[in-house]
Scaffold this active site. Structure first.
Site, PDB file in Angstrom:
ATOM      1  N   ASP A  33      44.197  40.388  42.957  1.00 29.60           N
ATOM      2  CA  ASP A  33      43.042  39.942  42.789  1.00 29.60           C
ATOM      3  C   ASP A  33      42.527  38.852  41.699  1.00 29.60           C
ATOM      4  OD1 ASP A  33      42.041  41.851  44.871  1.00 29.60           O
ATOM      5  OD2 ASP A  33      42.839  43.512  43.486  1.00 29.60           O
ATOM      6  N   GLU A 143      37.512  48.409  46.120  1.00 30.01           N
ATOM      7  CA  GLU A 143      37.526  49.007  44.915  1.00 30.01           C
ATOM      8  C   GLU A 143      36.160  49.303  44.432  1.00 30.01           C
ATOM      9  OE1 GLU A 143      41.334  46.754  42.845  1.00 30.01           O
ATOM     10  OE2 GLU A 143      39.462  45.739  42.555  1.00 30.01           O
TER      11      GLU A 143
END
Length: 249
Positions: A33, A143
């Protein structure tokens, strides 16, 4: 994918301009990420972007994946070791709570991990102010939905360009941008402690989360875990709450 990357890059440029800032920075962990965000801010601000490596209990030179990301992205970077700051702060907390008789050993590992994330957040903002850069977050849709981030830690940022992207979409973008294979294929981990794994800690795989976010049916056990994670973390996705405004009768 080219259009999607272009869309995010333009959005980053617009938001930084709106804020009156000069550029953008991201904390680079060596995970997929932060790697994708590193490549994106380099495209958005070729001469005004920065990667920040913030190891704790490690040296900057030991962050091989993070170093590979900034070098391959040709992103300017700075490494700041926070080991002493973390040990001093956590040690003081532990000592004083033990002296008070209130130290809770049961969840001390998680508290320490969250403190690390918040120390990194504070450092990113201090560095950002030095350059007049915005702090760019790395949280993705999975997330965000599960609340798998530290409140006022890695969740404490100015912009979240990956927030609508499932983990599988982040991987696709990483490959398109040229992120190294070792980073693309490595086991997802926030590196909260030695051997820590995102999926083991959450109790569900990113594949199952992505499937749910695509609107597909997943097995009952995974769905129960996922809904529990989402409900328990609702406070993380909201601004701090307050009572309704008091009005005298």
């Amino acid at each position: 994918m080219e259009k999607r990357v272009g869309h995010i890059v333009k959005w980053l440029q617009d938001k930084v301009k709106e804020a009156g800032a000069k550029g953008a920075l991201v904390g680079v962990s060596g995970g997929i990420d932060s790697a994708v965000v590193a490549y994106l801010i380099k495209r958005a601000f070729p001469n005004n972007s920065l990667g920040v490596l913030l190891p704790i209990n490690k040296r900057v030179e030991d962050q091989s994946d993070a170093l590979a990301v900034v070098e391959n992205a040709r992103l300017d970077y700075v490494g700041i070791e926070l080991t002493d700051a973390y040990q001093t702060t956590f040690g003081a907390i532990q000592e004083n709570l033990k002296n008070k008789g209130d130290w809770n050993e049961g969840n001390s590992q998680l508290r320490g991990a969250n403190l690390q994330a918040r120390l990194r957040m504070s450092t990113l903002y201090a560095v950002g102010q030095n350059y007049d850069y915005l702090v760019i977050g790395t949280d993705n849709a999975a997330e965000d939905y599960t609340g798998y981030f530290t409140k006022y830690g890695d969740g404490g940022v100015d912009l979240v360009p990956l927030i609508h992207m499932r983990k599988e979409e982040v991987r696709e973008m990483a490959k398109y941008l040229g992120v190294t294979d070792t980073v693309v294929t490595k086991k997802p981990s926030a590196e909260l402690w030695e051997g820590q794994s995102d999926e083991e800690e959450m109790g569900i795989s990113y594949n199952a989360i992505d499937a749910y976010l695509r609107g597909e049916t997943i097995n009952a056990k995974d769905e129960k875990v996922l809904k529990n994670l989402h409900e328990r973390s609702e406070h993380k996705r909201q601004v701090p709450d307050g009572p309704a405004q008091f009005e005298e009768e």
